[in-house]
Design an enzyme around this catalytic site. Structure first.
Site, PDB file in Angstrom:
ATOM      1  N   SER A   1       0.829  -1.179   0.031  1.00  0.00           N
ATOM      2  CA  SER A   1      -0.055   0.033  -0.016  1.00  0.00           C
ATOM      3  C   SER A   1       0.996   1.426   0.198  1.00  0.00           C
ATOM      4  CB  SER A   1      -1.042  -0.263   1.245  1.00  0.00           C
ATOM      5  OG  SER A   1      -1.626   1.340   1.222  1.00  0.00           O
TER       6      SER A   1
ATOM      7  N   TYR B   1      -1.263  -0.448  10.529  1.00  0.00           N
ATOM      8  CA  TYR B   1      -1.515  -1.034   9.138  1.00  0.00           C
ATOM      9  C   TYR B   1      -0.442  -0.471   8.471  1.00  0.00           C
ATOM     10  CZ  TYR B   1      -3.458  -1.455   4.574  1.00  0.00           C
ATOM     11  OH  TYR B   1      -3.659  -1.781   3.137  1.00  0.00           O
TER      12      TYR B   1
END
Length: 259
Positions: free
Chosen positions: A134, A147
């Protein structure tokens, strides 16, 4: 016949990877937790593209789930480590159990499946591994969230092993999209109403970019021009400044202005 294994292959980018590869005539092994949804997806893809689609029902946050999927990855030509999770709460709000599950899925499962698949691919002298990471992994841009730390590991891990794999004609790539229209945010109870429309990407389009970059030999793939610019800014902004921005965003979020 080429065979690909895709984790989290019933929705979002996992489904887009499955459809892209099936359209090229690749047989599939799809992995997910929901048997009903998994079998329905497999049947649709097999009927539409005329390829063989096997399914594995497994929870990759568990040792048993990783072991079951690991037994299948030694024979595949393409491994897409797509399954991942986020938490709708900050580090002090989420339970330790949920934080550990995030690490088990986002980090440990990627490590275990890659460790099993890569030696077999290197021995055959061909293969590809896509680890879905990501843009969030390039810096502390999600205040209070772990995350981004898990995705930083995925990107760095992929970059670390790619040169080793390349010696044996095996490609390893970290795929780092930004906001993609999938079920991910709703599943994690992450609000998205304040995210501007220009930041959202189409799942099929980003997967096309990923596969194109993989075949060009890229080690890190960031889809879309605006996310390439954002990533460059994050990577080259001093950490002290990023930390101040993150702290300010966290304070605003706490007052209810952003999510």
């Amino acid at each position: 016949m080429t065979q690909a294994l895709i984790t989290g292959g019933t929705a979002g980018m996992g489904l887009s990877f499955a459809r892209f590869l099936a359209a090229e005539g690749c047989d599939l092994v799809l992995v997910a937790r929901s048997r009903q949804r998994l079998e329905a997806t497999a049947n649709r893809i097999a009927d539409e593209f005329g390829v063989d689609v096997r399914t594995i029902v497994a929870d990759l946050t568990t040792d048993d789930g990783c072991a079951e999927v690991g037994a299948a990855v030694t024979d595949v030509d393409v491994l897409v480590n797509n399954a991942g999770m986020g938490l709708g709460e900050g580090f002090t709000g989420a339970s330790l159990d949920r934080e550990e599950k995030l690490l088990d899925l986002n980090v440990r499962a990627v490590l275990r499946l890659t460790r099993t698949a890569l030696p077999a691919m290197m021995e055959r002298g061909q293969g590809s591994i896509v680890n879905v990471s990501s843009v969030a992994g390039f810096g502390p841009i999600m205040p209070g969230s772990t995350y981004n730390a898990s995705k930083a590991w995925v990107t760095n891990f992929s970059e670390s092993i790619a040169p080793l794999a390349r010696r044996k004609n095996v490609r390893v790539m970290a795929f780092c999209p930004g906001f993609v229209r999938t079920e991910f945010h709703a599943s994690a109870n992450i609000p998205t109403s304040d995210i501007p429309s220009w930041m959202w990407l189409d799942s099929d389009a980003v997967v096309e970019t990923a596969m194109r970059d993989l075949r060009r030999g890229k080690v890190v793939s960031v889809p879309s021009l605006h996310y390439k610019v954002i990533t460059a800014l994050i990577r080259h902004t001093p950490h002290s400044i990023l930390s101040r921005i993150a702290e300010r965003a966290s304070a605003i979020s706490a007052r209810g202005h952003i999510h």
